[in-house]
Design a protein around this motif. Structure first.
Motif, PDB file in Angstrom:
ATOM      1  N   PHE A 117      36.655  11.297   3.153  1.00  0.00           N
ATOM      2  CA  PHE A 117      36.464  11.322   4.604  1.00  0.00           C
ATOM      3  C   PHE A 117      35.072  11.836   4.956  1.00  0.00           C
ATOM      4  N   PHE A 118      34.689  12.964   4.381  1.00  0.00           N
ATOM      5  CA  PHE A 118      33.387  13.534   4.707  1.00  0.00           C
ATOM      6  C   PHE A 118      32.241  12.673   4.166  1.00  0.00           C
ATOM      7  N   ARG A 119      32.477  11.965   3.066  1.00  0.00           N
ATOM      8  CA  ARG A 119      31.447  11.068   2.553  1.00  0.00           C
ATOM      9  C   ARG A 119      31.178   9.944   3.549  1.00  0.00           C
ATOM     10  N   GLN A 120      32.253   9.393   4.117  1.00  0.00           N
ATOM     11  CA  GLN A 120      32.089   8.333   5.105  1.00  0.00           C
ATOM     12  C   GLN A 120      31.391   8.849   6.363  1.00  0.00           C
ATOM     13  N   VAL A 121      31.810  10.024   6.836  1.00  0.00           N
ATOM     14  CA  VAL A 121      31.200  10.596   8.046  1.00  0.00           C
ATOM     15  C   VAL A 121      29.722  10.894   7.803  1.00  0.00           C
ATOM     16  N   THR A 122      29.403  11.437   6.638  1.00  0.00           N
ATOM     17  CA  THR A 122      28.012  11.738   6.298  1.00  0.00           C
ATOM     18  C   THR A 122      27.174  10.468   6.236  1.00  0.00           C
ATOM     19  N   ASP A 123      27.731   9.416   5.671  1.00  0.00           N
ATOM     20  CA  ASP A 123      27.010   8.137   5.603  1.00  0.00           C
ATOM     21  C   ASP A 123      26.682   7.618   7.004  1.00  0.00           C
ATOM     22  N   TRP A 124      27.623   7.755   7.941  1.00  0.00           N
ATOM     23  CA  TRP A 124      27.364   7.341   9.315  1.00  0.00           C
ATOM     24  C   TRP A 124      26.308   8.231   9.953  1.00  0.00           C
ATOM     25  N   HIS A 125      26.379   9.526   9.693  1.00  0.00           N
ATOM     26  CA  HIS A 125      25.459  10.477  10.309  1.00  0.00           C
ATOM     27  C   HIS A 125      24.029  10.277   9.809  1.00  0.00           C
ATOM     28  N   ARG A 126      23.882   9.957   8.539  1.00  0.00           N
ATOM     29  CA  ARG A 126      22.545   9.879   7.956  1.00  0.00           C
ATOM     30  C   ARG A 126      21.911   8.496   8.061  1.00  0.00           C
ATOM     31  N   TRP A 127      22.712   7.462   7.808  1.00  0.00           N
ATOM     32  CA  TRP A 127      22.126   6.108   7.792  1.00  0.00           C
ATOM     33  C   TRP A 127      23.076   5.049   8.331  1.00  0.00           C
ATOM     34  N   LEU A 128      23.923   5.432   9.278  1.00  0.00           N
ATOM     35  CA  LEU A 128      24.808   4.484   9.984  1.00  0.00           C
ATOM     36  C   LEU A 128      25.677   3.695   9.020  1.00  0.00           C
TER      37      LEU A 128
ATOM     38  N   GLY B  80      23.284  -0.099   0.123  1.00  0.00           N
ATOM     39  CA  GLY B  80      22.284  -0.765  -0.696  1.00  0.00           C
ATOM     40  C   GLY B  80      20.893  -0.764  -0.083  1.00  0.00           C
ATOM     41  N   ASP B  81      20.288  -1.965  -0.041  1.00  0.00           N
ATOM     42  CA  ASP B  81      18.908  -2.083   0.419  1.00  0.00           C
ATOM     43  C   ASP B  81      18.749  -1.798   1.906  1.00  0.00           C
ATOM     44  N   THR B  82      19.846  -1.888   2.659  1.00  0.00           N
ATOM     45  CA  THR B  82      19.753  -1.643   4.103  1.00  0.00           C
ATOM     46  C   THR B  82      19.827  -0.158   4.453  1.00  0.00           C
ATOM     47  N   ARG B  83      20.031   0.681   3.460  1.00  0.00           N
ATOM     48  CA  ARG B  83      20.145   2.110   3.736  1.00  0.00           C
ATOM     49  C   ARG B  83      18.851   2.684   4.302  1.00  0.00           C
ATOM     50  N   ASP B  84      17.709   2.231   3.795  1.00  0.00           N
ATOM     51  CA  ASP B  84      16.430   2.702   4.330  1.00  0.00           C
ATOM     52  C   ASP B  84      16.288   2.344   5.801  1.00  0.00           C
ATOM     53  N   LEU B  85      16.779   1.173   6.173  1.00  0.00           N
ATOM     54  CA  LEU B  85      16.731   0.760   7.575  1.00  0.00           C
ATOM     55  C   LEU B  85      17.620   1.660   8.426  1.00  0.00           C
ATOM     56  N   GLY B  86      18.817   1.981   7.916  1.00  0.00           N
ATOM     57  CA  GLY B  86      19.705   2.890   8.637  1.00  0.00           C
ATOM     58  C   GLY B  86      19.105   4.269   8.777  1.00  0.00           C
ATOM     59  N   ARG B  87      18.454   4.736   7.712  1.00  0.00           N
ATOM     60  CA  ARG B  87      17.814   6.052   7.766  1.00  0.00           C
ATOM     61  C   ARG B  87      16.673   6.051   8.786  1.00  0.00           C
TER      62      ARG B  87
END
Length: 381
Positions: free
Chosen positions: A122-133, A137-144
């Motif tokens: 749960f916290f991994r998913q929430v953290t992923d949204w908080h940090r990079w939406l 993969g390659d789109t993580r930099d765009l989210g960040r």
């Protein structure tokens, strides 16, 4: 530019940036609320129901080397880190990489559990949204990049809002109307009241939370922290080859006496963690913590040689002013720098930020509808 024109310019800047970044800021605010007590909830879920008490009175805990060897043999895998927590009945956490762990009885090496996959997931998913939406993969930099820009935009919104909040007529009635909740309001009046009151009471801590988020998001902002402290920013470490895997079953020796030396450096420790060296005779770096995990002034690192000598002891006080300030800002973002009180305050600030976004957008939409009605109404003769 007159004060009136400047205020008008600032208002429209505040409104436009708010509308542009509102959705992203809302996501970061809501996920910030959910992450308020992440550390405590994860540890609670991991250790809930686990009995790490000695099976017999007077039994001594196993030496660290023995414990690791038994757990490694049982799991048929090589541990990468080990965590001790205060309390005679608290299990020892043995990690196998970043995602795999087992909690073992410190006296028998018996496996007690593998932690709460549900809570961690749960916290991994929430953290992923908080940090990079939640980008992958390659789109993580765009989210960040998007969350970083939203953080910077929110800082501009907060600073401009502090100016716009100031009443034009400085009377008790006007000040009270924007600093305290009023009953019986609805629609535009309610949203205006909530937007101003929450903005007023959260302004200073919100600037700290958001500004520290900018420091985390951008290398130039992090470098600026060091320059403000009067020192050159540290060089960014270049990405090198991954460390070689330790041979299966190879546990560094002489860990128990080195653990005893590390404990002596901080007698009131609450957590001690050790990332196991990749070479059998390498120094061991123990991370000591007498706080909740996010209080840098309560942490230290002790490097112990195989002979049991302290080759390096780095505490918060021994760091340079720039590193101390950067460390404080890192945990000011989550409020952890002030312990549970700070976490609670940061959570409330995040909740207030979500309300600010909603009320700000509704006020803007009402303004837009009123403008459209005026445009569509026939001119009065």
């Amino acid at each position: 530019m007159s004060v009136r024109l400047f205020r008008r310019f600032l208002f429209w800047t505040h409104l436009v940036i708010g509308l542009a970044a509102g959705a992203l800021v809302f996501i970061m605010a809501v996920t910030g609320v959910l992450l308020t007590y992440q550390k405590q909830m994860t540890v609670w879920a991991d250790l809930r129901g686990l009995d790490g008490a000695p099976p017999a009175a007077g039994l001594l805990a196993l030496p660290a080397d023995t414990l690791l060897s038994r757990v490694a043999a049982s799991r048929q895998a090589t541990p990468t880190a080990i965590v001790w927590r205060e309390g005679a009945n608290t299990p020892v956490e043995v990690q196998f990489g970043r995602e795999s762990r087992v909690f073992a009885n410190a006296y028998t090496a018996e496996e007690l559990g593998t932690g709460s996959a549900t809570m961690r997931g749960f916290f991994r998913q929430v953290t992923d949204w908080h940090r990079w939406l939640a980008a992958k993969g390659d789109t993580r930099d765009l989210g960040r990049a998007a969350t970083g820009a939203a953080n910077l935009a929110f800082l501009l919104i907060v600073l401009s809002g502090m100016w716009l909040w100031w009443p034009r007529n400085l009377t008790w009635a006007s000040v009270r109307s924007v600093t305290w909740f009023r009953r019986g309001l609805s629609g535009k009046a309610r949203d205006f009241n909530w937007h101003n009151v929450i903005g007023f009471w959260s302004a200073i801590p919100l600037v700290i939370v958001v500004a520290s988020g900018v420091v985390i998001s951008y290398p130039w902002a992090s470098a600026l922290v060091f320059r403000v402290a009067g020192e050159a920013p540290p060089a960014r470490a270049a990405a090198g080859p991954a460390a070689p895997d330790r041979p299966a079953g190879a546990i560094p020796g002489a860990l128990q006496p080195r653990l005893a030396v590390a404990k002596a450096q901080m007698p009131n420790w609450r957590t001690i963690s050790l990332t196991l060296p990749t070479k059998p005779h390498a120094d061991a770096s123990f991370a000591l913590d007498r706080g909740m995990g996010g209080e840098p002034h309560k942490r230290a690192t002790a490097v112990i040689t195989t002979e049991g000598q302290v080759s390096e002891l780095q505490s918060f006080a021994s760091q340079s002013p720039g590193r101390r300030l950067r460390s404080i800002l890192r945990f000011a973002h989550t409020g952890e720098v002030l312990g549970v009180f700070g976490q609670t305050l940061a959570g409330l600030i995040s909740l207030g930020s979500a309300v600010l976004v909603v009320t700000g957008i509704t006020l803007s939409l009402r303004r837009l509808r009123a403008w459209l009605r005026r445009r569509s109404s026939p001119a009065l003769l």
